[in-house]
Design a protein around this motif. Structure first.
Motif, PDB file in Angstrom:
ATOM      1  N   PHE A 781      48.927  50.478  -3.000  1.00 55.71           N
ATOM      2  CA  PHE A 781      48.529  51.463  -2.007  1.00 55.71           C
ATOM      3  C   PHE A 781      49.346  52.756  -2.064  1.00 55.71           C
ATOM      4  N   TYR A 782      49.736  53.156  -3.261  1.00 50.46           N
ATOM      5  CA  TYR A 782      50.277  54.499  -3.440  1.00 50.46           C
ATOM      6  C   TYR A 782      49.119  55.497  -3.348  1.00 50.46           C
ATOM      7  N   LEU A 783      49.440  56.766  -3.125  1.00 46.31           N
ATOM      8  CA  LEU A 783      48.424  57.807  -3.033  1.00 46.31           C
ATOM      9  C   LEU A 783      48.387  58.604  -4.333  1.00 46.31           C
ATOM     10  N   SER A 784      47.199  58.786  -4.868  1.00 40.11           N
ATOM     11  CA  SER A 784      47.035  59.541  -6.107  1.00 40.11           C
ATOM     12  C   SER A 784      47.570  60.964  -5.939  1.00 40.11           C
ATOM     13  N   GLN A 785      48.405  61.400  -6.905  1.00 36.94           N
ATOM     14  CA  GLN A 785      48.988  62.742  -6.832  1.00 36.94           C
ATOM     15  C   GLN A 785      49.158  63.287  -8.241  1.00 36.94           C
ATOM     16  N   ILE A 786      48.677  64.502  -8.451  1.00 38.91           N
ATOM     17  CA  ILE A 786      48.755  65.127  -9.762  1.00 38.91           C
ATOM     18  C   ILE A 786      50.206  65.223 -10.229  1.00 38.91           C
ATOM     19  N   ALA A 787      51.113  65.539  -9.298  1.00 42.43           N
ATOM     20  CA  ALA A 787      52.526  65.685  -9.660  1.00 42.43           C
ATOM     21  C   ALA A 787      53.136  64.390 -10.168  1.00 42.43           C
ATOM     22  N   ALA A 788      52.499  63.253  -9.831  1.00 49.09           N
ATOM     23  CA  ALA A 788      53.008  61.954 -10.282  1.00 49.09           C
ATOM     24  C   ALA A 788      52.268  61.457 -11.515  1.00 49.09           C
ATOM     25  N   GLY A 789      51.347  62.279 -12.046  1.00 46.42           N
ATOM     26  CA  GLY A 789      50.667  61.922 -13.278  1.00 46.42           C
ATOM     27  C   GLY A 789      49.223  61.498 -13.121  1.00 46.42           C
ATOM     28  N   GLN A 790      48.692  61.486 -11.864  1.00 46.12           N
ATOM     29  CA  GLN A 790      47.287  61.132 -11.686  1.00 46.12           C
ATOM     30  C   GLN A 790      46.405  62.373 -11.849  1.00 46.12           C
ATOM     31  N   SER A 791      45.101  62.147 -11.878  1.00 42.45           N
ATOM     32  CA  SER A 791      44.169  63.245 -12.164  1.00 42.45           C
ATOM     33  C   SER A 791      43.773  64.031 -10.927  1.00 42.45           C
ATOM     34  N   GLN A 792      44.083  63.529  -9.735  1.00 42.28           N
ATOM     35  CA  GLN A 792      43.693  64.232  -8.515  1.00 42.28           C
ATOM     36  C   GLN A 792      44.673  63.919  -7.405  1.00 42.28           C
ATOM     37  N   ASN A 793      44.632  64.734  -6.351  1.00 42.61           N
ATOM     38  CA  ASN A 793      45.471  64.517  -5.183  1.00 42.61           C
ATOM     39  C   ASN A 793      44.682  63.795  -4.106  1.00 42.61           C
ATOM     40  N   SER A 794      45.303  62.791  -3.504  1.00 42.35           N
ATOM     41  CA  SER A 794      44.693  62.112  -2.361  1.00 42.35           C
ATOM     42  C   SER A 794      44.606  63.083  -1.189  1.00 42.35           C
ATOM     43  N   PRO A 795      43.514  63.021  -0.403  1.00 37.43           N
ATOM     44  CA  PRO A 795      43.435  63.880   0.781  1.00 37.43           C
ATOM     45  C   PRO A 795      44.443  63.492   1.856  1.00 37.43           C
ATOM     46  N   CYS A 796      45.111  62.339   1.675  1.00 37.40           N
ATOM     47  CA  CYS A 796      46.112  61.894   2.648  1.00 37.40           C
ATOM     48  C   CYS A 796      47.488  62.500   2.390  1.00 37.40           C
ATOM     49  N   VAL A 797      47.611  63.262   1.306  1.00 39.13           N
ATOM     50  CA  VAL A 797      48.898  63.877   0.964  1.00 39.13           C
ATOM     51  C   VAL A 797      48.998  65.236   1.643  1.00 39.13           C
ATOM     52  N   ASP A 798      50.107  65.468   2.344  1.00 40.01           N
ATOM     53  CA  ASP A 798      50.363  66.739   3.026  1.00 40.01           C
ATOM     54  C   ASP A 798      49.160  67.198   3.843  1.00 40.01           C
ATOM     55  N   PRO A 799      48.726  66.397   4.829  1.00 43.32           N
ATOM     56  CA  PRO A 799      47.592  66.826   5.655  1.00 43.32           C
ATOM     57  C   PRO A 799      47.938  68.101   6.413  1.00 43.32           C
ATOM     58  N   PRO A 800      46.919  68.846   6.890  1.00 45.36           N
ATOM     59  CA  PRO A 800      47.191  70.128   7.555  1.00 45.36           C
ATOM     60  C   PRO A 800      48.154  69.980   8.724  1.00 45.36           C
ATOM     61  N   ASN A 801      49.057  70.929   8.845  1.00 40.25           N
ATOM     62  CA  ASN A 801      50.041  70.896   9.930  1.00 40.25           C
ATOM     63  C   ASN A 801      49.384  71.397  11.216  1.00 40.25           C
ATOM     64  N   ALA A 802      48.562  70.538  11.766  1.00 41.29           N
ATOM     65  CA  ALA A 802      47.841  70.888  12.997  1.00 41.29           C
ATOM     66  C   ALA A 802      47.800  69.667  13.895  1.00 41.29           C
TER      67      ALA A 802
END
Length: 837
Positions: A781-802
């Motif tokens: 249950f890690y979140l996909s992140q380009i910076a970690a080598g995956q092809s896309q970013n999960s929408p759960c990463v850095d959600p809007p600061n609202a």
């Protein structure tokens, strides 16, 4: 050697006759390699050597400068430049004509075969690839012509074309390979065409039928420990040899054992002294370490070993099912006193009588049944009385007329050691009684046979028992008994594996063990007639494995459980019974058959449970069960507070509450993962309930009931993920506040703080999008992140600061990660469970 493909002499001769400005050249244009033995044609080797002239690595002769200097074309400038190098390369490839033949044209095929122009494959002593170097092999290989065939036809080289298809493919007439996938009845494994029918969840593995079974979680087992010498004087260096068996790997072909370390603190050394890998034989691997004994006092020392695999699994000696007992080192500082037939002393008592402090009385193989071999007195001496070859070969038989060792008011210390005996027919194998001072004894590697009990009488009496076996015998004590890695068979107290502090027999309705457990084990014991097996203020660094109860009892009553493991225990009312405020930290619960934590007070009380860094897997009973009483008694629980942090709870109900508890209680979960669980059942939450709580940074996946959460409006859910739960089922009910979370299908019966009924993605920072989970080093249950080598970013990463989104620091996860590369969370807190980096 005769060339298979001789070059044309006329071509080489014409090259030698080339002239420039009417003057014969010493070398043909462009031909400088091999240096000092040119071959009459331009090859890649000429370009390489010319570059070495250009960079100054090789000094050319005047003739070599003249030959390599070909530019400007028609007007050479008298020096070798990079432009000359490029021109020579083009001449070799045939794209530029300098008047000298390219070596590439001098490597033809013959007799209809296309021979390989590579010296690694055409070892005939000829410069086949025209690089200026010949090799020395005797033969040249042919390139088979098999493209577009299904095999079985001549390959043009005297052989037959093989099939181009893999074993599961069929070949068409055009040489194309085809396969039909088949995943009928399978959820994992091969699809028959080199692909997969799916993957299993974390902690499961695919079997041959394409179904998912529980994966092994056991780490390496220390299956043997041997000291080159067990009885030594201080200053002797002995070698500890350790044998490792790893059920999760195929030793020695595949060895995933990451570390093997010895705890040498008992002899003044390191707790993590590494062992050297010696290699593998059969299904085991062997390790060695030299052990120094400088400065040791006489006595017995316990050396433990731990092995970890690459995944962090381990089964160390303490508490390991099937693992050997820790190795014992015996140290003496005086003389050896040999007892037995043909030895200096005929009886054990005579050897003891001659010994002084620091001596070792070594009892040779045999059965000792005379009056001089029982009721043995040590008279306060700091000596070792040990067998020569262990309990299996050395027996003290008291003939039912006395004790083995009688230490009554003689004020021994733990430097007094009794080791390696089997006791039979002794009223007490060892009797310790203090009168006017403390009497202590260390018993090591003994077998206490039927009726050969241990009695420790007097409040200041002490016995330390190591690596021993109880067969139809028991321990009675009003003093302190420390038991290290013992086992039992049919003992009247049903004593399993022991404790490292005071053990006290209370009564059949009380606990078997009343102690603060530390570095202790209870393994494979059948335990009966006790309210709880262990009643302790604290339990740490202990293992309770594969125990079975015949009546409904709790395995453990404790206020603090730290760094301990509970695996495979069955028929207990619960693993931990909490009667007031309880903390469980850094512990594992796996495959236990019933409740993990039973919140059951014995009187009117508040009760709390704090859980941190805990892993719970494959327990069919609930993780937390709240009850208003034990047995027939019923008590009132006023307030309940449950807090779960940084934990991973799978295949277990999180909370079961069969009766309501007072309003004002709270259940909170922070940065935890729940999978294949029921979160809350029972009638806890009623229309008038005033329970509250917070669920923050959690991932709830593969939940098995609907709704997944049954909460009150006083709950807040934030930075959490609800995904892959019951399709179409309600995720959350009861009207809690949900914000900055990802909820599948928006299945929430909730009223948000702005008064809008239901769950609406886009409000309060909520979303309904695939979280794009990826598998990482600690779970699924890690979140996909380009910076970690995956092809896309999960929408759960850095959600809007609202809408009140938290920072990673404010959410308490800034030292944790959702990335497979372990980089910690920064900025806005990611949604869902964060793993340790």
């Amino acid at each position: 050697m005769t060339r298979l493909f001789p070059r044309s002499p006329s071509l080489a001769l014409s090259a030698l006759l080339l002239v420039t400005a009417g003057v014969a050249r010493a070398l043909p244009v462009g031909d400088v390699a091999p240096k000092g033995a040119t071959d009459g044609c331009i090859s890649n080797a000429d370009a390489v050597l010319a570059r070495q002239f250009y960079i100054g690595k090789v000094v050319p002769s005047a003739a070599e400068v003249e030959a390599a200097d070909v530019t400007p074309l028609g007007a050479p400038d008298g020096k070798v430049t990079n432009t000359d190098v490029i021109a020579l390369r083009k001449a070799f490839l045939g794209t530029l004509d300098l008047g000298t033949v390219s070596c590439a044209t001098l490597c033809p095929g013959t007799n209809g075969f296309q021979w390989q122009d590579s010296e690694t494959n055409c070892q005939d002593g000829v410069d086949n690839d025209c690089d200026g170097t010949t090799d020395l092999g005797p033969t040249c290989q042919c390139i088979p012509k098999c493209t577009g065939t299904c095999g079985g036809i001549p390959d043009g080289c005297g052989g037959t074309c093989p099939s181009p298809c893999k074993s599961y493919e069929t070949c068409s007439g055009a040489g194309l390979c085809k396969c039909t996938k088949n995943c009928t009845g399978k959820i994992c494994g091969s699809d028959g065409c080199g692909g997969s029918c799916g993957t299993c969840a974390e902690d499961f593995e695919c079997n041959a039928a394409g179904s998912c079974d529980l994966a092994p979680t056991q780490g390496p087992v220390v299956s043997g420990t041997v000291l080159s010498q067990k009885l030594v004087k201080p200053g002797t260096t002995v070698t500890l040899t350790v044998t490792i068996d790893d059920p999760n790997s195929a030793l020695p072909t595949y060895n995933d054992v990451a570390t093997v370390t010895a705890d040498l603190t008992a002899i003044g050394g390191s707790a993590t002294a590494p062992l050297t890998f010696l290699g593998g034989v059969g299904a085991t691997a062997t390790y060695n370490i030299d052990v120094a004994t400088n400065g040791l006092l006489s006595g017995v020392y316990r050396l433990t070993v731990r092995a970890d695999d690459a995944a962090g699994n381990n089964v160390d000696i303490i508490g390991a099912e099937g693992a050997p007992t820790p190795v014992m080192l015996y140290v003496y500082t005086g003389n050896l006193r040999h007892v037995g037939a043909g030895q200096t002393y005929a009886s054990i008592s005579s050897g003891i009588a001659a010994a002084i402090d620091g001596d070792a009385v070594v009892v040779h193989d045999g059965t000792y049944a005379s009056a001089a071999d029982r009721n043995l007195l040590l008279n306060g001496k700091k000596i070792l009385v040990i067998s020569d070859h262990g309990a299996s070969l050395t027996t003290i038989d008291c003939q039912s007329v006395g004790r083995g060792f009688a230490l009554a008011g003689t004020k021994e210390t733990f430097q007094t050691v009794i080791g390696g005996f089997t006791f039979h027919n002794c009223s007490e194998a060892i009797f310790v009684e203090s009168t006017g001072g403390t009497t202590m004894v260390s018993a090591s590697e003994c077998v206490f046979g039927t009726g050969s009990n241990i009695t420790v009488a007097g409040s200041v009496s002490k016995a330390a028992i190591y690596n021993s076996t109880f067969i139809g015998s028991n321990i009675t004590s009003t003093g302190s008994v420390s038991i290290f890695h013992a086992d039992s068979s049919g003992s009247s107290m049903n004593l399993g594996l022991g404790v490292a502090n005071a053990l006290r027999y209370v009564s059949p309705t009380g606990p078997l063990i009343s102690a603060a457990l530390s570095w202790s084990s209870v393994i494979r014991s059948k335990l009966t007639n006790f309210e709880s097996i262990v009643q302790a203020t604290s339990v740490s660094d202990s293992r309770l494995y594969y125990n079975n109860a015949t009546v409904s009892v709790s395995l453990l009553t404790a206020e603090s459980v730290i760094r301990s493991s509970f695996d495979g225990n069955s028929n207990f009312r619960s693993i931990i019974q909490a009667i007031k405020n309880t903390t469980v930290d850094s512990s594992n619960f796996d495959r236990n058959s019933d409740k993990v934590v039973y919140l059951a007070p014995k009187s009117y009380s508040d009760i709390s449970l704090t859980v941190s860094n805990v892993n719970v897997k494959h327990n069919p009973g609930p993780f937390v069960h709240i009850s208003t009483g034990i047995g027939s008694a019923s008590y009132h629980i006023s307030l309940v507070a449950i807090t779960i942090r940084n934990s991973d709870i799978s295949c277990a109900t999180v909370a079961v509450l069969p009766t309501p508890v007072e309003n004002g209680s709270a259940v909170s979960a922070y940065n935890s993962r729940f999978a294949v669980n029921t979160f809350v059942t029972g009638n806890l939450y009623t229309a008038t309930a005033d329970w509250s709580g917070s669920i923050r940074g959690c991932t709830l996946s593969r939940m098995t009931t609907t709704p997944v959460l049954q909460l009150t409006p006083n709950f807040t859910i934030e930075h959490s993920v609800f995904w892959d739960d019951i399709p179409g089922g309600a995720m959350i009910s009861g009207g809690p506040v949900v914000r900055n979370s990802n909820v599948r299908n928006g299945a929430v019966t909730a009223k948000e703080t702005n008064g809008t009924a239901g769950f609406i993605p886009g409000l309060l920072g909520n979303i309904d999008q695939d979280p794009v989970f990826v598998k990482g080093p600690r779970g699924d249950f890690y979140l996909s992140q380009i910076a970690a080598g995956q092809s896309q970013n999960s929408p759960c990463v850095d959600p809007p600061n609202a809408n009140g989104a938290l920072t990673a620091t404010a959410g308490g996860v800034d030292q944790l990660t959702t990335r497979t590369d372990g980089a910690v969370d920064t900025g806005i807190m990611d949604m869902g469970y964060h793993y340790p980096p």
